[in-house]
Scaffold this motif. Structure first.
Motif, short mmCIF file in Angstrom:
data_model
loop_
_atom_site.label_atom_id
_atom_site.label_comp_id
_atom_site.label_asym_id
_atom_site.label_seq_id
_atom_site.Cartn_x
_atom_site.Cartn_y
_atom_site.Cartn_z
N ASN A 225 -28.06 -3.33 13.92
CA ASN A 225 -27.96 -2.06 14.90
C ASN A 225 -28.08 -0.77 13.99
O ASN A 225 -27.90 0.17 14.61
CB ASN A 225 -27.04 -2.17 15.89
N TYR A 226 -28.38 -0.76 12.93
CA TYR A 226 -28.15 0.43 12.04
C TYR A 226 -28.93 1.40 12.38
O TYR A 226 -28.75 2.63 12.44
CB TYR A 226 -28.65 -0.03 10.52
N ASP A 227 -30.26 1.20 12.87
CA ASP A 227 -31.35 2.23 13.47
C ASP A 227 -30.35 3.12 14.45
O ASP A 227 -30.87 4.49 14.49
CB ASP A 227 -32.51 1.67 13.90
N CYS A 228 -29.79 2.53 15.15
CA CYS A 228 -28.81 3.37 16.26
C CYS A 228 -27.52 3.80 15.98
O CYS A 228 -27.08 4.64 15.95
CB CYS A 228 -28.85 2.63 17.60
N ALA A 229 -26.95 2.77 15.38
CA ALA A 229 -25.37 2.90 15.06
C ALA A 229 -25.19 3.98 13.96
O ALA A 229 -24.16 4.66 13.78
CB ALA A 229 -24.81 1.50 14.61
N THR A 238 -22.23 2.38 9.70
CA THR A 238 -23.14 2.51 8.30
C THR A 238 -22.37 1.68 6.93
O THR A 238 -21.31 1.13 7.39
CB THR A 238 -22.81 4.11 8.07
N SER A 239 -23.13 1.68 6.08
CA SER A 239 -22.64 0.78 5.00
C SER A 239 -21.50 1.22 4.28
O SER A 239 -20.71 0.62 3.66
CB SER A 239 -23.84 0.59 3.99
N ALA A 267 -37.39 -6.20 11.36
CA ALA A 267 -36.47 -5.71 12.31
C ALA A 267 -36.14 -4.33 12.15
O ALA A 267 -36.09 -3.69 10.95
CB ALA A 267 -34.96 -6.66 12.50
N LYS A 268 -35.96 -3.41 13.14
CA LYS A 268 -35.68 -2.01 12.94
C LYS A 268 -34.44 -1.69 12.19
O LYS A 268 -34.42 -0.85 11.42
CB LYS A 268 -35.39 -1.48 14.47
N GLY A 269 -33.22 -2.30 12.57
CA GLY A 269 -32.13 -2.01 11.62
C GLY A 269 -32.20 -2.17 10.27
O GLY A 269 -32.13 -1.08 9.60
N PRO A 270 -32.40 -3.50 9.89
CA PRO A 270 -32.58 -3.52 8.24
C PRO A 270 -33.69 -2.62 7.77
O PRO A 270 -33.64 -2.16 6.56
CB PRO A 270 -33.11 -4.92 8.17
N GLN A 271 -34.72 -2.49 8.38
CA GLN A 271 -36.06 -1.81 8.05
C GLN A 271 -35.43 -0.14 7.74
O GLN A 271 -35.71 0.52 6.92
CB GLN A 271 -37.19 -1.81 8.82
N LEU A 274 -33.22 0.09 4.62
CA LEU A 274 -33.89 0.03 3.56
C LEU A 274 -34.56 1.33 3.34
O LEU A 274 -34.60 1.70 2.03
CB LEU A 274 -35.11 -1.06 3.59
N LYS A 275 -35.20 1.93 4.35
CA LYS A 275 -35.76 3.39 4.11
C LYS A 275 -34.64 4.29 3.53
O LYS A 275 -35.03 5.33 3.00
CB LYS A 275 -36.40 3.87 5.29
N GLU A 276 -33.50 4.13 3.96
CA GLU A 276 -32.35 5.23 3.42
C GLU A 276 -32.12 4.83 2.13
O GLU A 276 -31.99 5.77 1.00
CB GLU A 276 -30.91 4.77 4.33
#
Length: 477
Positions: A225-229, A238-239, A267-271, A274-276
């Protein structure tokens, strides 16, 4: 005759896993002399700040223990890198020095000079990449120019094969029977006498093992859920790997490979995560090609922007007493933990640069001294983004509303209440606008505005209007 030793010079790569220089040193089949040299003056105006030095102290202690467990020893020195390397060569008879590359100026120029000087001495010197997926010289526009915008950079590099992980063969490692003199870690004076950093220990395990544990925890759940969280400071979404990346206790290759192995990158979250990682790469690309940017704007015309300076408002911002709860929570989180949520970093920087018209460099310097993840490339890119004067920057006329930002990303105020405890009894309706709370609500919460908690340092609309007026003045000059 024994094989001459190899000096392994640690810098911002304080790990044993996925360390290219270490892998190469082991493959040479010679005894390895691990060395770290504390030479802050060689970094110029951007020597590590106070919070970074706290982290470095712990990281060096952990690296030393890891080497000791394998039969080795980390040699610590302080002073001129070239002089100490030559001294260690003389003491050990080493004929090779391996290190992983640095990309910040003036350190990369220093490394080039050290490499040239030692080669003239007859020493074999080799450098490696363990810090980036794509080194800055490997990506350019169609016209051969460095990228200044992230999206074209991302499209250029996103489909490249991931670099292989360095896998040191520990059973084959050799260490010398005797070591040259080493400076005690405490003698480097990385920890200040006033122990303002004591609360850091509750938030961080600043070790290589701590980095891997944090990565494991993040990939087990939050990444989906990283894309939202990632926008919610009230959630552990966040990591928190940035300080480990800064001192090289984990590398981007390790993160990217684990993402690929454990996650569906469609998937949106992992993608988005990765872009970060590639955003960090982009930051290094900009810093490498434009080494002046920590001190001057990439967009040179902004050198003459009509910034103002007021010591009192700067101090209020630094200490988390601006009267905007989401801003004050962020600045206090920074002081208490050495870290700040990225969404909040954008909010607090907008208030300083836009509402208060302070030069972005003031904020960059404060973050540099107080962040445990103070990375020159990312810090510079972020602050120039906020100031509208850097690569891929937000337009200066885009002014964050700290009230709406708080209401949107900390809706029940749990983040604010954690770091601004004087507001913890306010209901969510007023947590981001305490000045709008009725007297009875304030009385119940035990808050007297101007005494227990400040009035807003500047009205949002007035601050926005002042920022836009400064922009108009700048454009018409």
């Amino acid at each position: 005759m024994p094989t001459p030793a190899t000096i392994l010079w640690f810098r911002k790569d304080l790990r044993l896993a996925d360390n290219s220089a270490l892998e190469a040193a082991i493959e040479r089949g010679a005894p390895i002399v691990p060395v770290f040299i504390w030479a802050p003056e060689e970094a110029g105006d951007w020597a590590p700040g106070a919070a970074s030095k706290w982290w470095l102290h712990q990281a060096l202690a952990g690296l030393g223990e890891s080497l000791q467990e394998r039969g080795g020893k980390l040699i610590l020195r302080e002073g001129s890198s070239l002089q100490h390397l030559r001294d260690i060569i003389a003491k050990t008879g080493a004929r090779r020095i391996y290190w992983n590359r640095r990309y910040e100026s003036p350190l990369r120029e220093l490394d080039a000079e050290i490499k040239r000087s030692l080669r003239e001495d007859g020493v074999e010197v080799e450098s490696f990449n363990s810090s980036l997926l794509n080194e800055p010289h490997t990506a350019a526009t169609g016209s051969g120019q460095p990228y200044k915008v992230y999206t074209p950079y991302w499209k250029k590099v996103k489909d490249r094969e991931l670099p292989v992980l360095a896998e040191p063969d520990w059973p084959a490692v050799q260490f010398p029977e005797r070591y040259p003199q080493s400076t005690p870690l405490e003698a480097l004076n990385l920890l200040p006498k006033v122990q303002w950093y004591r609360s850091f220990y509750a938030h961080w395990d600043p070790s290589e093992a701590g980095a891997m544990k944090r990565l494991d925890t993040f990939l087990a759940a939050a990444v989906e859920n990283y894309d939202c969280a990632r926008d919610r400071p009230d959630d552990d979404g966040t990591s928190c790997l940035s300080p480990y990346l800064q001192w090289g206790q984990i590398g981007p290759r390790q993160i990217a490979h684990r993402l690929k192995q454990q996650c569906d990158l469609r998937a949106k979250g992992p993608q988005v995560y990765l872009k970060e990682i590639y955003w960090r790469e982009f930051a290094y690309n900009v810093l490498y090609h434009f080494p002046h940017t920590p001190d001057t704007p990439l967009r040179e015309e902004y050198t003459d922007f009509p910034w103002e300076h007021d010591a009192a408002t700067l101090k209020a911002w630094q200490t988390g007493h601006t009267g905007y709860p989401i801003v004050d929570a962020g600045m206090r989180q920074l002081w208490q933990t050495g870290w700040m949520h990225n969404r909040v970093r954008m909010i607090v920087s907008s208030l300083l640069v836009k509402h208060l018209l302070h030069n972005w460099q003031e904020g960059a310097k404060w973050f540099w001294d107080t962040l445990v993840d103070a990375d020159l490339a990312s810090n510079t890119l972020g602050w120039q983004w906020s100031g509208g004067c850097g690569a891929d920057a937000a337009p200066y006329f885009r002014v964050f509303n700290p009230i709406i930002q708080g209401q949107k990303f900390d809706p029940d105020g749990s983040y604010v209440k954690r770091f601004v405890p004087e507001l913890k009894k306010l209901p969510a309706k007023y947590i981001h606008t305490p000045w709008e709370a009725p007297d009875g609500v304030l009385d119940y919460a035990g808050v007297e505005l101007g005494k227990d908690y400040p009035e807003p340092i500047i009205d949002h609309q007035a601050g926005r209007a002042r920022a836009l007026a400064a922009l108009d003045q700048f454009k018409s000059a």
